[in-house]
Design an enzyme around this catalytic site. Structure first.
Site, PDB file in Angstrom:
ATOM      1  N   SER A 275      -8.462   9.704   7.086  1.00 23.90           N
ATOM      2  CA  SER A 275      -7.171  10.391   7.115  1.00 23.90           C
ATOM      3  C   SER A 275      -7.275  11.684   7.932  1.00 23.90           C
ATOM      4  CB  SER A 275      -6.713  10.632   5.679  1.00 23.90           C
ATOM      5  OG  SER A 275      -5.327  10.823   5.609  1.00 23.90           O
TER       6      SER A 275
ATOM      7  N   ASP B 299      -0.419   1.032   5.298  1.00 26.17           N
ATOM      8  CA  ASP B 299      -0.780   2.391   4.899  1.00 26.17           C
ATOM      9  C   ASP B 299       0.471   3.260   4.815  1.00 26.17           C
ATOM     10  OD1 ASP B 299      -1.780   5.030   4.699  1.00 26.17           O
ATOM     11  OD2 ASP B 299      -3.603   4.482   5.768  1.00 26.17           O
TER      12      ASP B 299
ATOM     13  N   HIS C 298      -3.936   3.352   1.296  1.00 28.16           N
ATOM     14  CA  HIS C 298      -4.438   4.319   2.259  1.00 28.16           C
ATOM     15  C   HIS C 298      -5.937   4.114   2.451  1.00 28.16           C
ATOM     16  CE1 HIS C 298      -4.380   7.882   4.624  1.00 28.16           C
ATOM     17  NE2 HIS C 298      -4.900   8.696   3.738  1.00 28.16           N
TER      18      HIS C 298
END
Length: 519
Positions: free
Chosen positions: A235, A460, A488
């Site tokens: 991320s 996601d 995610h």
């Protein structure tokens, strides 16, 4: 505010139980030297040694009973110093805190695998512990897992300028502000946070940024004794990793960027993509719930159920059965819990049951979800996740979205994205009033780097797949790997992804560009 969190914490209070590196930590709020603004060109700086100590006895009790805790691992905690400003490499320094996990019986060691879990604001030290429990044995057999708390995070000179009481108010505030009065309240909260942090840190507030953190990571590579960096970032960690590759392309051995933050969007497009992603994520959760053999606790229309619960909580906030809990769940808490659960499909059952329980008068499960996302601890204090998230996100951009534009976007997005649009648009105001030096993240092509593996997830909700596509296209040596799953991040959640990433990390064999793995 937006949390691009890649990995959940192993335990919310984990690093609070490790006071090993706290003594002597610099606090910019206590009269320390103010750093100069960072230059665009990285400066060669002599790396300081890492002072390692055995902290196995402190960590093992904290992970006892968790999946993977049966692994024979040795944990060490480390502390080193990096320049506050790379324009003044011989000037004042700040401490960085690290954790290194090494499996017993490691053979044919390649080096260190440096990890970052996302955020910004997530603890890399915490991530190293969690990943040591979950990464494939093939990888553990070849690498030490090393995580560091980035500057301003966790135990690395944490940014601490938003009181717990203010965080409680922010989280409980209206999550879908559409009226002029509601937006005025949101703007006032943004100003209160910005003013408090500017007063606490002054010119030093801009020190906490991704560019300088990437330079810190280069110092750590040298201190660890690795000729090149092997890195796994989730991320926001993909922003950090790609920034490192841009500054130090010849130092990259292997780099996995999982759940990539789109490098090509401006702050408005990024916020809209976030709203759309969470909206789609809730729809996926709802469809999954309706397909349960035992029946969905939310009935045949989970979105309508949530809307009715939000209205219920707006009229009478929902109490919790947790002993000693005095908070009541407002719509802000409810929607924060929903967002928290959408990060990981493993949390979907808790969300479904928690929403049903809240409708019946008990918000205990929703508070649990919301607190995990926002870093609220059992003693009613917070980690500095939110403080660091704002400081880094705002230091990383010089874009400003004026109040009038925010109001226009709120009106537009609240129609297009009914659950998350208004909140995403209103959040754009936060960095517009943030009073700190800005060090924008550079454009990234990492020319001359070894192949960089970019992993994207079709479902996601936090960092939608187009971000990974753009990242792989922008990087000169980018290779795209796609998972057709939900939630995610992707590695190591499925065999196809795991095999491709393992081969790349260990043997430097990248998969075919564009490879897609089934859910």
């Amino acid at each position: 505010m937006r949390l691009n969190r890649g990995l959940p914490a192993v335990a919310s209070s984990l690093l609070l139980a490790l006071p090993l590196a706290l003594a002597g930590c610099t606090s910019f709020g206590e009269g320390s030297e103010e750093p100069a603004a960072a230059s665009a060109t990285p400066t060669e700086v002599e790396a300081a040694p890492i002072e390692w100590s055995d902290c196995d006895a402190q960590i093992q009790p904290l992970i006892e009973g968790q999946p993977g805790s049966e692994r024979d691992l040795l944990f060490e905690c480390g502390r080193t110093e990096v320049p506050i400003s790379y324009d003044e490499p011989a000037g004042a320094t700040l401490p960085l805190f690290l954790v290194r996990a090494t499996p017993a019986g490691q053979t044919e060691r390649i080096g260190s695998l440096v990890v970052n879990p996302g955020g910004p604001g997530g603890s890399g030290a915490d991530a190293a512990i969690g990943l040591a429990l979950t990464l494939p044995q093939d990888v553990l057999g070849r690498f030490d897992i090393v995580g560091f708390d980035p500057r301003g995070v966790g135990l690395s000179t944490p940014v601490d300028c938003i009181p717990a009481e203010l965080k409680d108010r922010v989280i409980a505030s209206e999550p879908r502000p559409t009226t002029a009065e509601q937006l005025d309240d949101v703007f006032a909260l943004s100003r209160e946070m910005a003013d408090g942090c500017a007063e606490e840190y002054g010119d030093a507030l801009g020190t906490f940024n991704t560019v300088d953190t990437a330079r810190d990571m280069e110092q750590l590579r040298k201190s660890l004794g690795d000729e090149q960096l092997t890195y796994l970032g989730y991320s926001y960690g993909t922003t950090l990793g790609s920034t490192y590759a841009e500054l130090f392309p010849d130092r990259v051995r292997a780099m996995v960027l999982d759940a990539a933050v789109d490098p090509d969007t401006d702050v408005v497009a990024d916020a809209e993509a976030s709203a759309a992603g969470f909206e789609a994520g809730f729809d996926a959760f709802a469809e999954n719930c309706k397909g349960l053999i035992a029946g969905c606790p939310l009935g045949d229309d989970p979105r309508r159920f949530l809307e009715e619960l939000l209205a219920q909580a707006g009229g009478a906030p929902v109490p919790s059965s947790e002993e000693g809990e005095t908070r009541q769940a407002t719509p802000g808490v409810v929607l924060t819990a929903v967002q928290a659960a959408l990060y990981d499909t493993a949390s979907w059952p808790q969300l479904a049951q928690g929403l049903r329980a809240a409708r019946d008068g008990d918000a205990k499960a929703l508070f649990s979800l919301a607190d995990e996302l926002t870093g609220r601890l059992e003693d009613n204090s917070y980690s500095n996740l939110l403080d660091a998230n704002l400081a880094v996100n705002c230091a990383d951009t010089d874009e400003v979205v004026e109040e009038t534009e925010v109001r226009r976007l709120v009106a537009e997005w609240s129609q297009a994205y009914p659950l998350f649009g208004a909140g995403s648009a209103a959040g754009l105001f936060t960095c517009s009033v943030w009073d700190a030096e800005r060090t924008p993240v550079p454009e990234r092509d990492a020319a001359g780097s070894a192949p960089i593996l970019v992993v994207g997830n079709q479902g996601d909700p936090v960092t939608p797949l187009p971000g990974a596509v753009d990242m792989a296209e922008d990087l000169e040596s980018g290779v795209l790997l796609t998972w057709q799953g939900q939630g995610h991040t992707a590695y190591p959640k499925t065999d196809c992804i795991t095999a491709a990433v393992n081969a790349y990390l260990i043997d430097l064999v990248a998969p075919q560009d564009g490879l897609t793995c089934p859910a």
